[in-house]
Design a protein around this motif. Structure first.
Motif, PDB file in Angstrom:
ATOM      1  N   LEU A 156      -2.849  -4.329  -7.354  1.00 47.86           N
ATOM      2  CA  LEU A 156      -1.707  -4.111  -6.463  1.00 47.86           C
ATOM      3  C   LEU A 156      -1.574  -5.214  -5.421  1.00 47.86           C
ATOM      4  CD1 LEU A 156       0.649  -2.337  -5.537  1.00 47.86           C
ATOM      5  CD2 LEU A 156      -0.963  -1.013  -4.162  1.00 47.86           C
ATOM      6  N   ASN A 206       0.792  -1.234   0.000  1.00 50.09           N
ATOM      7  CA  ASN A 206       0.000   0.000   0.000  1.00 50.09           C
ATOM      8  C   ASN A 206       0.823   1.282   0.000  1.00 50.09           C
ATOM      9  OD1 ASN A 206      -2.395  -1.475  -0.022  1.00 50.09           O
ATOM     10  ND2 ASN A 206      -2.447  -1.637   2.208  1.00 50.09           N
ATOM     11  N   THR A 241       3.718   4.105  -4.677  1.00 51.74           N
ATOM     12  CA  THR A 241       3.089   5.320  -5.190  1.00 51.74           C
ATOM     13  C   THR A 241       2.760   5.203  -6.680  1.00 51.74           C
ATOM     14  OG1 THR A 241       5.267   6.267  -5.655  1.00 51.74           O
ATOM     15  CG2 THR A 241       4.312   6.725  -3.487  1.00 51.74           C
ATOM     16  N   SER A 292       9.257   2.465  -2.764  1.00 53.37           N
ATOM     17  CA  SER A 292       7.886   2.910  -2.984  1.00 53.37           C
ATOM     18  C   SER A 292       7.622   3.393  -4.408  1.00 53.37           C
ATOM     19  CB  SER A 292       7.538   4.033  -2.004  1.00 53.37           C
ATOM     20  OG  SER A 292       8.439   5.121  -2.156  1.00 53.37           O
ATOM     21  N   CYS A 348       0.607   2.455  -9.378  1.00 52.01           N
ATOM     22  CA  CYS A 348       0.428   1.240  -8.564  1.00 52.01           C
ATOM     23  C   CYS A 348      -0.620   1.467  -7.480  1.00 52.01           C
ATOM     24  CB  CYS A 348       1.747   0.808  -7.940  1.00 52.01           C
ATOM     25  SG  CYS A 348       2.972   0.236  -9.134  1.00 52.01           S
ATOM     26  N   ASN A 349      -0.643   2.657  -6.904  1.00 50.62           N
ATOM     27  CA  ASN A 349      -1.589   2.960  -5.840  1.00 50.62           C
ATOM     28  C   ASN A 349      -2.998   3.178  -6.368  1.00 50.62           C
ATOM     29  OD1 ASN A 349      -2.524   5.029  -3.345  1.00 50.62           O
ATOM     30  ND2 ASN A 349      -1.109   3.373  -2.817  1.00 50.62           N
ATOM     31  N   LYS A 350      -3.134   3.233  -7.681  1.00 52.28           N
ATOM     32  CA  LYS A 350      -4.443   3.403  -8.316  1.00 52.28           C
ATOM     33  C   LYS A 350      -4.920   2.121  -8.997  1.00 52.28           C
ATOM     34  CE  LYS A 350      -3.618   8.320  -9.473  1.00 52.28           C
ATOM     35  NZ  LYS A 350      -2.307   8.465  -8.826  1.00 52.28           N
TER      36      LYS A 350
END
Length: 469
Positions: A428, A416, A419, A447, A422-424
């Motif tokens: 993931l 999580n 950034t 990250s 990937c975070n969208k």
């Protein structure tokens, strides 16, 4: 007396994120945890089109109604009990009372702070008898009169000290690579020792050292063997591998192995130099009895990015298009060949993900032993000195695995804390940002998003079905 059936309800934490109308595969996502599940066609129909509470008899009736009007469903092996069990095990449906009120909740397991050390990547030597332009390591060319001092390579005692410490931590597979691992004089002793410890063994090789006796040895010990083949002809393969005769030896190795083992696969490192030759290679190896072909696009990992190789490297959009075109060709049906493509799952359709045709980097579960005995995540330790944890035979593997600050940092940010796109991305929780070594090389932080995915996203061509709405 008729046995009363359990009434089931959909788990409200999950929502249908995407439905592929060609295959009837579905992707549902837990809005709280981010966990995703790929549902089979029957599971998708039961989950999505029920009236909110249902029994298994209701599921049978629902499927029958769809079979009569939908040729896709009508052609399927309708194992409804399996589909129902699958939904239950995944927590997509929950038991309820007669009014449809849930009587239990599925608890989504939290990720372990210290994951299992399931894999070791063992770089047994820096010696190599080929000079591949795309190699990401600084190997010691050992051919044409040039020799290598194998006493510089990690010792057997140090290797087995790592293996023996790793087994209680969850070790199940060791991947042997190099350099060219079969150049190591005591490679058979190493493999025999691993097999004796009930560890699965895989090896990546250029095939030049595999005669009939070595093939028989590898097959007898049930080693998973990957042989590199980058061209369908000697001219093309040898140009990429930069040593004349490499093709003939690789083909000889495949012919020795294919009839006696089911664990053989061929790997092709794809660039602009051979992208037009992939199907020719697939046809060639299928004709020799190979059942799996792995497509591995050349990337900027390690020292590759420092070289002229950048000029022939495919950009991520070209990789994405390549994968889509290969999927359409259906080599499974055409050649009886399972095609496996190395890349983030977002580069694939749900069908390919479900069938295991794409890779997922086990970054949280691997430890690399470099050829000099130093410990790292994987081969990234050769170029990123700050990612070395200790030395085989001198450092406690258990202490490193449980307490090393670099490992802790990586675990804390995955998945999580990653950034960018990937975070969208709804995938993931499956890929954890895919190859973290490739991402790390950018700004030296774990990250960072996967560079291929971010490249697509910034140019507006990242698959919309995988973005969080």
């Amino acid at each position: 007396m008729v046995e009363k059936q359990t009434v089931w309800v959909r788990n409200p934490e999950y929502t249908l994120h995407y439905w592929d109308k060609e295959t009837y595969l579905g992707l549902i996502r837990n809005k709280n945890s981010g966990e995703t599940m790929i549902l089979s066609p029957l599971s998708l129909i039961i989950y999505t089109f029920s009236d909110g509470k249902f029994t298994i008899d209701d599921a049978y009736a629902l499927i029958e109604s769809y079979k009569s009007s939908n040729p896709i469903i009508n052609s399927m092996d309708t194992d409804i009990k399996w589909s129902f069990k699958n939904l239950i095990e995944k927590g997509a449906i929950l038991p309820s009372d007669e009014e449809g009120n849930r009587v239990s909740d599925r608890v989504v397991g939290s990720r372990k702070k210290v994951p299992e050390l399931s894999s070791i990547y063992l770089y047994v030597t820096q010696a190599c008898n080929l000079r591949c332009a795309h190699c990401y390591q600084r190997t010691d060319f050992t051919n044409k009169g040039r020799s290598h001092d194998f006493n510089q390579d990690v010792s057997m005692d140090d290797i087995f000290s790592v293996i023996d410490e790793a087994i209680p931590l969850g070790l199940s597979i060791v991947k042997i690579t190099g350099g060219e691992p079969l150049l190591r004089p005591n490679i058979k002793e190493l493999i025999t020792g691993l097999v004796a410890r009930n560890v699965e063994v895989a090896i990546e090789t250029n095939g030049t050292m595999i005669d009939s006796k070595m093939a028989a040895f590898l097959a007898k010990n049930m080693v998973n063997i990957s042989i590199s083949l980058d061209g369908s002809t000697a001219e093309r393969h040898d140009k990429i591998r930069r040593v004349k005769g490499a093709y003939d030896l690789a083909i000889q190795a495949i012919k020795h192995l294919a009839p006696i083992t089911s664990t053989l696969k061929v790997i092709t490192a794809v660039s602009k130099d051979n992208i037009d030759d992939i199907e020719n290679i697939s046809r060639l190896i299928a004709g020799m009895g190979v059942k799996e072909h792995k497509i591995n696009p050349v990337n900027e990992l390690g020292i590759t990015g420092e070289r002229e190789i950048r000029k022939i490297m495919l950009n991520p959009i070209e990789v994405h298009e390549l994968f889509k075109n290969l999927q359409k060709k259906d080599f499974e049906k055409k050649y009886g060949l399972h095609l496996f493509m190395e890349g983030p799952p977002s580069f694939f359709k749900l069908k390919e993900i479900a069938l295991g045709q794409c890779g997922s980097c086990p970054f949280l579960n691997i430890l690399g032993v470099l050829s000099n005995g130093e410990l790292s995540f994987c081969g990234i330790g050769y170029t990123e000195g700050e990612l070395k944890f200790g030395s085989a035979g001198m450092s406690s593997v258990k202490n490193i695995w449980e307490n090393n600050e670099i490992l802790k940092e990586a675990r804390e940010c995955m998945p999580n804390g990653i950034t960018g796109v990937c975070n969208k991305c709804v995938l993931l929780d499956r890929c954890h940002g895919s190859c973290r070594a490739l991402a790390y090389q950018g700004k030296r932080v774990f990250s960072e998003p996967h560079p291929w995915c971010q490249y697509l996203y910034e140019r507006g061509v990242f698959p919309a079905e995988y973005l969080v709405q």
